[in-house]
Scaffold this motif. Sequence first.
Motif, mmCIF file in Angstrom:
data_model
loop_
_atom_site.group_PDB
_atom_site.id
_atom_site.type_symbol
_atom_site.label_atom_id
_atom_site.label_comp_id
_atom_site.label_asym_id
_atom_site.label_seq_id
_atom_site.Cartn_x
_atom_site.Cartn_y
_atom_site.Cartn_z
ATOM 1 N N ARG A 226 0.820 -1.214 0.000
ATOM 2 C CA ARG A 226 0.000 0.000 0.000
ATOM 3 C C ARG A 226 0.852 1.261 0.000
ATOM 4 N N GLU A 227 1.995 1.225 0.660
ATOM 5 C CA GLU A 227 2.880 2.388 0.615
ATOM 6 C C GLU A 227 3.313 2.651 -0.829
ATOM 7 N N ALA A 228 3.692 1.600 -1.535
ATOM 8 C CA ALA A 228 4.092 1.743 -2.942
ATOM 9 C C ALA A 228 2.924 2.253 -3.783
ATOM 10 N N ALA A 229 1.731 1.741 -3.541
ATOM 11 C CA ALA A 229 0.550 2.181 -4.291
ATOM 12 C C ALA A 229 0.233 3.645 -3.976
ATOM 13 N N ALA A 230 0.400 4.032 -2.723
ATOM 14 C CA ALA A 230 0.150 5.421 -2.328
ATOM 15 C C ALA A 230 1.136 6.359 -3.007
ATOM 16 N N ARG A 231 2.416 6.005 -3.005
ATOM 17 C CA ARG A 231 3.435 6.838 -3.658
ATOM 18 C C ARG A 231 3.160 6.958 -5.157
ATOM 19 N N ALA A 232 2.792 5.857 -5.785
ATOM 20 C CA ALA A 232 2.476 5.884 -7.217
ATOM 21 C C ALA A 232 1.244 6.750 -7.473
ATOM 22 N N LEU B 117 7.246 8.341 4.815
ATOM 23 C CA LEU B 117 6.009 7.840 5.418
ATOM 24 C C LEU B 117 6.011 8.225 6.890
ATOM 25 N N ARG B 118 5.067 9.065 7.271
ATOM 26 C CA ARG B 118 4.969 9.504 8.665
ATOM 27 C C ARG B 118 4.154 8.508 9.489
ATOM 28 N N SER B 119 3.049 8.024 8.899
ATOM 29 C CA SER B 119 2.212 7.075 9.640
ATOM 30 C C SER B 119 1.244 6.387 8.689
ATOM 31 N N HIS B 120 0.693 5.269 9.166
ATOM 32 C CA HIS B 120 -0.423 4.611 8.496
ATOM 33 C C HIS B 120 -1.377 4.223 9.605
ATOM 34 N N TRP B 121 -2.672 4.358 9.339
ATOM 35 C CA TRP B 121 -3.614 4.182 10.432
ATOM 36 C C TRP B 121 -5.032 3.888 9.951
ATOM 37 N N ALA B 122 -5.831 3.453 10.850
ATOM 38 C CA ALA B 122 -7.271 3.265 10.715
ATOM 39 C C ALA B 122 -7.824 2.707 12.009
ATOM 40 N N GLY B 123 -6.964 2.112 12.825
ATOM 41 C CA GLY B 123 -7.401 1.551 14.090
ATOM 42 C C GLY B 123 -7.527 0.053 14.025
ATOM 43 N N ILE C 151 -5.305 -0.917 8.152
ATOM 44 C CA ILE C 151 -4.694 0.213 7.451
ATOM 45 C C ILE C 151 -5.614 0.699 6.346
ATOM 46 N N GLU C 152 -5.901 1.980 6.357
ATOM 47 C CA GLU C 152 -6.666 2.555 5.266
ATOM 48 C C GLU C 152 -6.176 3.946 4.893
ATOM 49 N N THR C 153 -5.289 4.543 5.697
ATOM 50 C CA THR C 153 -4.775 5.879 5.410
ATOM 51 C C THR C 153 -3.272 5.918 5.657
ATOM 52 N N PHE C 154 -2.538 6.501 4.703
ATOM 53 C CA PHE C 154 -1.093 6.679 4.821
ATOM 54 C C PHE C 154 -0.800 8.172 4.744
ATOM 55 N N ASP C 155 0.009 8.675 5.679
ATOM 56 C CA ASP C 155 0.392 10.079 5.695
ATOM 57 C C ASP C 155 1.871 10.212 5.372
ATOM 58 N N PHE C 156 2.178 11.078 4.387
ATOM 59 C CA PHE C 156 3.549 11.318 3.945
ATOM 60 C C PHE C 156 3.920 12.761 4.246
ATOM 61 N N ALA C 157 5.177 12.967 4.653
ATOM 62 C CA ALA C 157 5.649 14.294 5.023
ATOM 63 C C ALA C 157 6.993 14.576 4.364
ATOM 64 N N LEU C 158 7.399 15.830 4.449
ATOM 65 C CA LEU C 158 8.733 16.197 3.990
ATOM 66 C C LEU C 158 9.779 15.696 4.975
ATOM 67 N N PRO C 159 10.980 15.452 4.523
ATOM 68 C CA PRO C 159 12.053 15.041 5.437
ATOM 69 C C PRO C 159 12.312 16.107 6.495
ATOM 70 N N GLU C 160 12.796 15.675 7.627
ATOM 71 C CA GLU C 160 13.229 16.525 8.740
ATOM 72 C C GLU C 160 12.082 17.196 9.491
ATOM 73 N N ASP C 161 10.857 16.739 9.308
ATOM 74 C CA ASP C 161 9.706 17.290 10.042
ATOM 75 C C ASP C 161 9.662 18.815 10.031
ATOM 76 N N VAL C 162 9.788 19.415 8.858
ATOM 77 C CA VAL C 162 9.812 20.873 8.753
ATOM 78 C C VAL C 162 8.426 21.503 8.675
ATOM 79 N N THR C 163 7.398 20.676 8.627
ATOM 80 C CA THR C 163 6.030 21.179 8.503
ATOM 81 C C THR C 163 5.066 20.217 9.194
ATOM 82 N N ASP C 164 3.922 20.742 9.577
ATOM 83 C CA ASP C 164 2.875 19.895 10.152
ATOM 84 C C ASP C 164 1.952 19.319 9.085
#
Length: 118
Positions: free
Chosen positions: A18-24, A75-81, A85-98
Amino acid sequence: MVALNNLMLAHPDEIKKREAAARAGIKRAFDTADDQFGATLFVSHHLEELNASYWERLFSTETPNPHLILDSLVLRSHWAGDDKIETFDFALPEDVTDYVISVSFGEAGKVSGIAMES
C-alpha cells in the motif's frame, strides 16, 4: 491476507504494497485537475513557504523540481485503528512542517483519495 470490515489487517507485506501504491498514486495525481487540494497544493505551498536553505540542503538547489520533492516524501504514519490500514500520511524530510499528503484506500485496496492535511 485477512479482510476485516473491508479493511486489510496491518500485515508488513500489505503495508509495503500500500505504501508503494500510495506513492504511485501521488505521482500520478500530481498536477492534474483532480489533484488541486492534494500533492499539487502540498508541493506549491511548501515551495513558497519554506526557506530556500532547506531546499538547498536537500537538493542542492533553492527551487527543486516538484518531482524531486515527491520522491523525497517520508512515510509519517499509516492508520485506521484495530491493526487495520486505510490511510497513509507522507511528510517532507526533517519534520519541517505539520502538513502531510494523506492517501486513503477504499474497500478494494485501491487509492481512493489524496489530500493535503494538517
